[in-house]
Scaffold this active site. Structure first.
Site, short mmCIF file in Angstrom:
data_model
loop_
_atom_site.label_atom_id
_atom_site.label_comp_id
_atom_site.label_asym_id
_atom_site.label_seq_id
_atom_site.Cartn_x
_atom_site.Cartn_y
_atom_site.Cartn_z
N ALA A 52 -3.57 -4.52 0.73
CA ALA A 52 -4.14 -4.59 2.08
C ALA A 52 -5.05 -5.81 2.19
O ALA A 52 -5.49 -6.36 1.19
CB ALA A 52 -4.91 -3.32 2.40
N GLY A 70 -1.74 -1.27 -1.19
CA GLY A 70 -0.96 -0.87 -0.04
C GLY A 70 0.48 -1.32 -0.11
O GLY A 70 1.36 -0.69 0.48
N GLU A 115 2.15 1.26 -2.16
CA GLU A 115 2.20 2.48 -1.35
C GLU A 115 3.31 2.41 -0.31
O GLU A 115 3.99 3.40 -0.05
CB GLU A 115 0.84 2.72 -0.69
CG GLU A 115 -0.23 3.14 -1.70
CD GLU A 115 -1.60 3.29 -1.07
OE1 GLU A 115 -2.11 4.42 -1.04
OE2 GLU A 115 -2.15 2.26 -0.62
N GLU A 152 -7.10 -0.03 -6.68
CA GLU A 152 -8.20 0.34 -5.78
C GLU A 152 -9.49 0.73 -6.50
O GLU A 152 -10.59 0.47 -6.01
CB GLU A 152 -7.75 1.48 -4.86
CG GLU A 152 -6.82 1.05 -3.73
CD GLU A 152 -5.36 1.01 -4.14
OE1 GLU A 152 -4.51 0.81 -3.27
OE2 GLU A 152 -5.07 1.18 -5.35
#
Length: 255
Positions: free
Chosen positions: A66, A112, A115, A135
């Site tokens: 992200a 992300g 993910e 993360e």
């Protein structure tokens, strides 16, 4: 909607969404998430599209996570809204789309990015791909479904190892643990992914849609009943009639 961060190309019932932010290693910002979500809605309604591939521009990165700059100063409420909106508008949408979505992981798939790949129904990767959920190095946890989808794919123990350590793993290791289906040389990845997509696109769209719904419930107590109901429903649909007729007439079905 005019797209600034993605490119869509459709050929022979296969649509390729390319995330085109190579200057940011294709990192997911809010605008890119919105564009992918909009594109999925559009492709879902188009009969010319039967299978969707998501990949990244260039040879370095699928999606390198992200865009941290966008949420660095968020408080708890805004962070929860970010995660909830992202999951509902994109990640869960991918998983529940009635058309198969294949991730062609052509490089870094981190945070992300991984993910998003895990939300896809199938994952192919290039030999240079690196996958991980970093993360916890930021004092965070995966917020787009990573703690839920990774254990289902690789088991709880391996998921804990990858999330707690924040380490990156190779495409080869990802295949060993079931995180990706196949690994190919970089120059062959998209062609191999398209070949699979084209094979899938020849099969019954309604059958595949019902299969997705059933498989998505396979880890719940509703899975068997969903399979039974869907199996019966398909008997009254045109795809089943064509498929059985083609089998009896010894020809290929035309769905």
């Amino acid at each position: 909607m005019n797209y600034e961060n993605i490119i869509i190309d459709t050929e022979q019932h296969v649509s390729v969404i390319t995330i085109n932010r190579p200057q940011s290693l294709n990192a997911l910002n809010a605008a890119t998430i919105a564009e992918i979500s909009n594109a999925l809605d559009k492709l879902q309604s188009e009969t010319s599209c039967r299978v969707i591939i998501i990949t990244g521009a260039g040879e370095k990165s699928f999606i390198a996570g992200a865009d941290i700059k966008e949420f660095a100063d968020f408080n708890a409420e805004k962070a929860q809204q970010l995660a909830r909106n992202g999951q509902n508008s994109l990640f869960n949408k991918i998983e529940n789309l009635t058309k198969p979505v294949i991730a062609a992981i052509n490089g870094f798939a981190l945070g992300g990015g991984l993910e998003l790949a895990m939300a896809c129904h199938i994952r192919y990767a290039s030999e240079n791909a690196k996958l991980g959920l970093p993360e916890v190095t930021l004092g965070l946890i995966p917020g787009y479904g990573g703690t839920q989808r990774l254990p289902k794919l690789v088991g709880k123990g391996l998921a804990n190892e990858l999330i707690f350590s924040a380490k990156m793993i190779s495409a080869e290791r990802a295949q060993e643990i079931g995180l990706v289906n196949e690994v190919f040389p970089q120059e062959e990845l998209l062609a191999k992914t398209k070949a699979l997509a084209e094979q899938i696109s020849k099969n019954s769209p309604m059958g595949i849609a019902k299969a997705i719904e059933s498989v998505n419930l396979s880890d719940t107590d509703k899975g068997f009943e969903k399979e039974i109901i869907s199996f019966g429903e398909l008997f009254e649909m045109d795809d089943k009639k064509e498929g059985v007729a083609a089998f009896l007439e010894k020809r290929k079905p035309v769905f």
